[in-house]
Scaffold this active site. Structure first.
Site, PDB file in Angstrom:
ATOM      1  CD1 TRP A  99       0.608  -0.522   3.155  1.00 12.75           C
ATOM      2  CD2 TRP A  99      -0.492   1.398   3.403  1.00 12.75           C
ATOM      3  NE1 TRP A  99       0.986   0.021   4.361  1.00 12.75           N
ATOM      4  CE2 TRP A  99       0.332   1.203   4.547  1.00 12.75           C
ATOM      5  CE3 TRP A  99      -1.289   2.544   3.346  1.00 12.75           C
ATOM      6  CZ2 TRP A  99       0.391   2.116   5.608  1.00 12.75           C
ATOM      7  CZ3 TRP A  99      -1.220   3.441   4.405  1.00 12.75           C
ATOM      8  CH2 TRP A  99      -0.392   3.236   5.510  1.00 12.75           C
ATOM      9  CD  GLU A 144       2.332  -3.828   9.823  1.00 12.20           C
ATOM     10  OE1 GLU A 144       3.513  -3.915  10.199  1.00 12.20           O
ATOM     11  OE2 GLU A 144       1.977  -4.028   8.646  1.00 12.20           O
TER      12      GLU A 144
HETATM   13  C1  BGC Z   1       4.865  -1.096   7.652  1.00 10.32           C
HETATM   14  C2  BGC Z   1       3.840  -1.257   6.551  1.00 10.32           C
HETATM   15  C3  BGC Z   1       4.538  -1.170   5.220  1.00 10.32           C
HETATM   16  C4  BGC Z   1       5.695  -2.151   5.136  1.00 10.32           C
HETATM   17  C5  BGC Z   1       6.507  -1.959   3.886  1.00 10.32           C
HETATM   18  C6  BGC Z   1       5.939  -2.154   7.498  1.00 10.32           C
HETATM   19  O1  BGC Z   1       6.903  -1.986   8.485  1.00 10.32           O
HETATM   20  O2  BGC Z   1       4.250  -1.244   8.915  1.00 10.32           O
HETATM   21  O3  BGC Z   1       2.869  -0.257   6.655  1.00 10.32           O
HETATM   22  O4  BGC Z   1       3.636  -1.424   4.196  1.00 10.32           O
HETATM   23  O5  BGC Z   1       6.568  -1.965   6.237  1.00 10.32           O
HETATM   24  O6  BGC Z   1       7.073  -0.682   3.836  1.00 10.32           O
END
Ligand code: BGC
Length: 769
Positions: free
Chosen positions: A357, A488
């Site tokens: 995303w 997350e």
């Molecule tokens: C982030 C995500 C992101 C991914 C790739 C993760 O650490 O929490 O939002 O899409 O890294 O950059």
């Protein structure tokens, strides 16, 4: 923070060789042209620690998934942009003693990335044996004007001896990914040819069957004159080489020019690959290194002319923003709608070069404002072409009737991610895709895109949100249960404010555009309804009901939006209370402790306020910022930029500047201690946004550009370029005034603060601040 790399406006330099910093440097000095990328591995043999990496955009391998505990719905594979055949190899030895920076005595070493002209240079002196010192100077670039070409100028000068220099110039397709799940190699040889002065290997990827032809050809000059040589050839599975010796006297110089062409079945027919590469090498050699280099530099000049940001009075910030712009364009040039932008681009293996995303939420706005609208359109077309697969993906998870769930991580439209809390729960990615369509249309005014492609995607997304929302009798509201937001550090939560906001917004934006199309081109609407099977009478009432009756948690005293149900029950303490030696928490705390804590990985409510800022007043943004930012640990590279933009928005320039520095020098200063794995390409776009949308305050509101300029006190001035509906303009901000230079013929109507101005074509205008 002390920087390992030297600061300069256009250069990044490493002085002195530090083997323990080699992987970091290999990432920092990576070069690319959107079509291929190459880590800054050495041409000559290196027996120390390294991550060998050559990558060809779009050439991937579906590596069989490896998970501890399988869950239904997990994908079978994780797609990886492969470590592709190594094309840079040139081994050198002096009287049988190899040049190897790990074992030779290095007396000087300088590695430089020239961002203005797009090349990597190295010069170093090594003593390989007693009284056998040589000086090596190399220049390497991957051509921006002829993207299949990689070029190396490799010069060797004898400092103190007369003797024999041996070269081995090679191509090696016997490479593997360090992150392979089952230790497998992904390439199989198809054919190989080698003769004195040239060689070609055609290798194919297992399973995906991409054929990639890598060809080399080279010339040698001694003291400026071409040398004829007869090389001994070597040929074995996935490997070809030319070896030859040349004599050299003290002070003399040998220069090797290696021309490489890489073509694949992504763009060329399988049967013609060898012939095509052969032809490309002949063409390249006929032009010569210097002409190819000039053409390449001219392409970079065109890129900088519409994307450069100039910061006066702060070389550290200047270098950082250029570094970020440079790597973004090295990763993606927007020529091909089958390609996208991996979070680490072509600078490492992590994240597999797949699409996240990140593209829609962070990178899209950068390209919309700096590049031709075709680039943004291609990024959207990439997702349009994956619509069918997204519908299948949603169907696998139990959704029906054309509901689309785009993958969290993908190469070809299929989901690759395999952690349930992300794969199944980070459904907010669907919202970012809808937002990107809106963002593209408001920047470019391309309504045709909406009618021909955008709306079809929106219908799939709206159907998903409609089915994913359920009605709670208890609350008498619609709810979205069991999700993970961008933060997350919370999993399986209910009513994540950000996700609910995106759902409602997507539903109403889809309805709004269906109505517009109905008025503007009823014929097109009818065929769209037919194609998608959308029956507005049946589906619309539920969408409208969800829009009116979605549940949004609010903390009533402080009037802040609740990140999720139950957030207030947490022990709400600031991130400053975490002992420094426990940061980052994701490397020190157990996962359950992180989940129970209030700490926020990256903007969540605030990510929503960034997207939909125009729907909220400054006080609301400030209240939420002041509430959430202190609990945010910014452990995602995507975090600081959004916070910096919002800090500017609420006039907190100190905080905005602090966060800007963090986002812009994230890689150069290796804040997260992971640059060895590759650079944070997608977050680089965020740092650019922190200047343009943050300090510059650029918005598009009601079909007009708006600026709300601020300037950090550390800077004398800054200026940036931006595009809006066919108009390219430049903004220069000092503490006293804002200058707008309209570089196009069309007039630009804009707001600075709340006042309206018109800047005629090819003219400039100053506003005192
Ligand atoms: C982030 C995500 C992101 C991914 C790739 C993760 O650490 O929490 O939002 O899409 O890294 O950059």
């Amino acid at each position: 923070m002390k920087s390992y790399f030297k600061k300069h406006e256009w250069l990044v330099t490493e002085e002195g060789f530090n083997p323990e910093m080699n992987r970091e440097a290999e990432s920092i000095f990576s070069i690319g042209n959107g079509y291929m990328g190459q880590r800054a591995n050495f041409e000559e043999q290196y027996s120390g620690d390294k991550l060998q990496g050559s990558y060809v955009a779009g050439v991937y391998y579906p590596d069989k998934t490896r998970v501890g505990w399988w869950k239904n719905g997990y994908p079978e594979y994780f797609a990886k942009v492969l470590n592709a055949p190594n094309w840079i190899g040139i081994n050198v030895s002096v009287e049988g003693n190899p040049v190897d920076l790990h074992t030779s005595e290095v007396s000087s070493f300088l590695r430089t990335l020239n961002m203005k002209e797009g090349y990597l240079e190295r010069s170093f002196r090594v003593k390989v044996a007693k009284s056998k010192t040589i000086e090596i100077n190399t220049r390497r670039f991957v051509s921006m004007s002829e993207p299949d070409l990689g070029l190396i100028r490799y010069s060797v000068r004898s400092v103190d001896f007369e003797g024999k220099i041996s070269f081995k110039v090679y191509l090696d397709a016997d490479v593997k990914n360090q992150d392979t799940n089952y230790g497998k190699k992904f390439w199989k040889e198809v054919s190989r040819e080698v003769k004195s002065g040239s060689g070609i290997i055609v290798a194919r990827t297992l399973k995906t069957n991409f054929h990639v032809a890598t060809g080399m050809s080279f010339d040698i000059l001694k003291n400026g004159n071409k040398v004829s040589f007869k090389a001994e050839t070597e040929s074995r599975d996935k490997f070809v080489a030319n070896s030859f010796d040349l004599s050299i006297k003290k002070g003399e110089e040998l220069v090797l020019y290696k021309y490489v062409s890489i073509l694949s079945t992504l763009n060329n027919a399988k049967e013609n690959l060898t012939g095509d590469v052969d032809l490309r090498l002949k063409e390249a050699k006929a032009k010569g290194f210097d002409k190819l280099f000039d053409d390449h530099v001219k392409e970079w000049a065109k890129i900088w002319a519409t994307s450069d940001v100039i910061i006066e009075g702060d070389v550290s910030a200047q270098q950082a923003v250029r570094f970020n712009i440079f790597h973004l364009y090295q990763t993606y040039t927007g020529r091909d709608e089958r390609l996208n932008i991996g979070p680490k681009g072509f600078t490492g293996e992590k994240y597999g070069g797949s699409t996240y995303w990140d593209t829609e939420a962070f990178v899209m706005p950068f390209f919309l404002k700096t590049a031709d609208p075709k680039v943004g359109r291609n990024l959207l077309l990439y997702r349009y072409k994956h619509l069918e697969k997204s519908i299948e993906n949603a169907a696998k998870l139990g959704f029906k009737n054309g509901a689309a769930l785009y993958p969290m991580v993908t190469m070809n439209g299929e989901e690759c991610h395999n952690e349930w809390e992300i794969t199944f729960e980070e459904i907010h990615r669907n919202g970012a895709i809808a937002f990107a369509i809106y963002n593209y249309v408001r920047h470019t005014g391309d309504k045709e895109y909406m009618a021909d492609y955008g709306l079809e995607v929106l219908i799939g997304l709206a159907r998903f949100w409609s089915q994913r929302s359920t009605f709670s009798k208890n609350l008498n509201k619609y709810v979205i249960l069991g999700v993970t937001g961008p933060n997350e550090y919370e999993n399986n939560v209910n009513n994540n404010w950000y996700t609910n906001t995106l759902a409602v917004w997507t539903l109403s934006y889809t309805l709004e555009n269906l109505d517009i199309l109905g008025k503007e081109d009823n014929g097109k609407l009818k065929s769209l309804l037919k194609k998608t099977g959308l029956n507005p009478e049946k589906e619309r009432p539920r969408w409208e009901d969800i829009i009116k009756n979605m549940h949004f948690g609010v903390e009533s005293k402080l009037k802040v939006f609740l990140q999720q149900d139950g957030f207030l029950d947490k022990e709400l303490v600031p991130a400053s209370s975490i002992p420094a030696d426990e940061r980052p928490i994701n490397q020190h705390w157990s996962w359950d402790r992180i989940l129970r804590s209030c700490f926020i990985k990256q903007g969540d409510v605030l990510q929503g306020l960034y997207f939909f800022e125009h729907q909220f007043d400054t006080d609301a943004i400030k209240r939420n910022f002041d509430y959430y930012e202190p609990m945010t640990v910014h452990e995602s590279s995507l975090s600081a930029s959004i916070h910096s933009i919002l800090a500017s928005r609420i006039g907190n320039i100190r905080k905005a500047y602090e966060l800007y520095l963090r986002t812009s020098r994230l890689d150069l200063d290796d804040y997260n201690k992971e640059v060895c794995d590759g650079l944070h390409i997608t977050s680089m776009a965020g740092s650019w946004l922190a200047i343009v949308e943050g300090f510059g305050g650029m918005r598009i509101i009601n079909d007009k550009v708006k600026l709300m300029p601020l300037i950090p006190e550390e800077w004398k001035s800054y200026s940036f370029h931006a595009r809006f509906r066919g108009i390219l303009f430049e903004v220069k901000v000092t503490s006293k005034e804002t200058l707008i230079r309209n570089l196009s013929d069309k007039k630009l109507e804009l707001l600075i603060g709340e006042k309206e101005y018109v800047v005629n074509g090819k003219s400039e205008f100053k506003v005192r601040m």
